[in-house]
Design a protein around this motif. Structure first.
Motif, PDB file in Angstrom:
ATOM      1  N   ILE A  74     -28.539   1.092  39.669  1.00 11.46           N
ATOM      2  CA  ILE A  74     -27.521   0.215  39.729  1.00 11.46           C
ATOM      3  C   ILE A  74     -26.615  -0.420  39.448  1.00 11.46           C
ATOM      4  O   ILE A  74     -25.559   0.126  39.837  1.00 11.46           O
ATOM      5  CB  ILE A  74     -28.419  -1.117  39.833  1.00 11.46           C
ATOM      6  CG1 ILE A  74     -30.114  -1.464  39.973  1.00 11.46           C
ATOM      7  CG2 ILE A  74     -27.542  -1.819  40.592  1.00 11.46           C
ATOM      8  CD1 ILE A  74     -31.154  -2.424  40.567  1.00 11.46           C
ATOM      9  N   ARG A  75     -26.393  -0.104  38.658  1.00 15.23           N
ATOM     10  CA  ARG A  75     -25.199  -0.020  37.753  1.00 15.23           C
ATOM     11  C   ARG A  75     -24.340   1.178  37.802  1.00 15.23           C
ATOM     12  O   ARG A  75     -23.148   1.025  38.726  1.00 15.23           O
ATOM     13  CB  ARG A  75     -25.371  -0.080  35.583  1.00 15.23           C
ATOM     14  CG  ARG A  75     -25.764  -1.035  35.052  1.00 15.23           C
ATOM     15  CD  ARG A  75     -26.133  -1.144  34.276  1.00 15.23           C
ATOM     16  NE  ARG A  75     -26.304  -2.466  33.179  1.00 15.23           N
ATOM     17  CZ  ARG A  75     -26.947  -3.457  32.729  1.00 15.23           C
ATOM     18  NH1 ARG A  75     -27.049  -1.637  31.804  1.00 15.23           N
ATOM     19  NH2 ARG A  75     -27.485  -4.274  32.479  1.00 15.23           N
ATOM     20  N   SER A  76     -24.957   2.402  37.908  1.00 17.61           N
ATOM     21  CA  SER A  76     -24.158   3.188  38.147  1.00 17.61           C
ATOM     22  C   SER A  76     -24.004   3.459  39.734  1.00 17.61           C
ATOM     23  O   SER A  76     -23.121   3.879  40.572  1.00 17.61           O
ATOM     24  CB  SER A  76     -24.592   5.038  38.118  1.00 17.61           C
ATOM     25  OG  SER A  76     -26.031   4.675  38.839  1.00 17.61           O
ATOM     26  N   GLY A  90     -15.647   2.299  42.570  1.00 16.86           N
ATOM     27  CA  GLY A  90     -14.496   3.115  42.503  1.00 16.86           C
ATOM     28  C   GLY A  90     -14.401   3.436  43.872  1.00 16.86           C
ATOM     29  O   GLY A  90     -12.778   4.572  43.878  1.00 16.86           O
ATOM     30  N   ALA A  91     -14.609   3.391  45.157  1.00 18.33           N
ATOM     31  CA  ALA A  91     -14.446   4.001  46.140  1.00 18.33           C
ATOM     32  C   ALA A  91     -13.200   4.067  46.513  1.00 18.33           C
ATOM     33  O   ALA A  91     -13.000   1.962  46.694  1.00 18.33           O
ATOM     34  CB  ALA A  91     -15.760   3.730  47.077  1.00 18.33           C
ATOM     35  N   SER A 110     -27.516  -9.360  42.514  1.00 19.67           N
ATOM     36  CA  SER A 110     -28.895  -9.484  43.364  1.00 19.67           C
ATOM     37  C   SER A 110     -30.407  -8.750  42.807  1.00 19.67           C
ATOM     38  O   SER A 110     -31.294  -8.648  42.157  1.00 19.67           O
ATOM     39  CB  SER A 110     -29.138  -9.975  44.295  1.00 19.67           C
ATOM     40  OG  SER A 110     -29.460  -9.415  45.115  1.00 19.67           O
ATOM     41  N   ARG A 111     -30.290  -7.310  43.111  1.00 24.98           N
ATOM     42  CA  ARG A 111     -31.008  -6.032  42.789  1.00 24.98           C
ATOM     43  C   ARG A 111     -31.071  -6.158  41.136  1.00 24.98           C
ATOM     44  O   ARG A 111     -32.077  -6.080  40.713  1.00 24.98           O
ATOM     45  CB  ARG A 111     -30.596  -5.437  43.508  1.00 24.98           C
ATOM     46  CG  ARG A 111     -30.519  -4.937  45.021  1.00 24.98           C
ATOM     47  CD  ARG A 111     -30.668  -3.875  45.597  1.00 24.98           C
ATOM     48  NE  ARG A 111     -31.009  -2.703  44.891  1.00 24.98           N
ATOM     49  CZ  ARG A 111     -30.588  -1.318  45.065  1.00 24.98           C
ATOM     50  NH1 ARG A 111     -28.584  -1.578  45.920  1.00 24.98           N
ATOM     51  NH2 ARG A 111     -30.188  -0.507  44.469  1.00 24.98           N
ATOM     52  N   LEU A 112     -29.697  -5.846  40.634  1.00 19.28           N
ATOM     53  CA  LEU A 112     -29.761  -5.506  39.349  1.00 19.28           C
ATOM     54  C   LEU A 112     -30.416  -7.469  38.327  1.00 19.28           C
ATOM     55  O   LEU A 112     -30.772  -7.469  37.316  1.00 19.28           O
ATOM     56  CB  LEU A 112     -28.761  -5.508  39.207  1.00 19.28           C
ATOM     57  CG  LEU A 112     -28.252  -5.625  37.024  1.00 19.28           C
ATOM     58  CD1 LEU A 112     -28.069  -4.563  37.032  1.00 19.28           C
ATOM     59  CD2 LEU A 112     -26.647  -5.603  36.738  1.00 19.28           C
TER      60      LEU A 112
END
Length: 92
Positions: free
Chosen positions: A28-30, A37-38, A58-60
């Motif tokens: 999730i962090r990546s 960065g997109a 929220s997932r994190l």
């Protein structure tokens, strides 16, 4: 079950259940970093950016809450179990 067996069961449960959650947190962090960065992220409106980040955050948060739950479960063992848990945690 004696204290030693209970301590080993707690340690085994901790290792089995935290490993997948740690992988999920790193994914999730990546994914969040890739989103930030997109170039298409810069093209989104403020509401769309907030929604996309909120979804990831929220997932994190959920994954980190599970890791905290298992850490607390492991740490809240009784005094007699702590010695065996310390020994079990050093085993590979």
């Amino acid at each position: 079950m004696d204290n030693k067996g209970r301590a080993y069961a707690i340690e085994r449960r901790y290792r089995m259940l935290t490993a997948p959650w740690r992988e999920i947190v790193s994914e999730i962090r990546s994914e969040r970093g890739a989103l930030l960065g997109a170039s298409r992220f810069d093209d989104l409106s403020g509401v769309e950016k907030a929604t996309a980040l909120d979804n990831l955050d929220s997932r994190l948060r959920t994954a980190e809450d599970w890791l905290n739950h298992y850490d607390k479960e492991r740490a809240n063992s009784g005094f007699r179990l702590r010695r065996w848990l310390k020994q079990a945690s050093t085993m590979s």
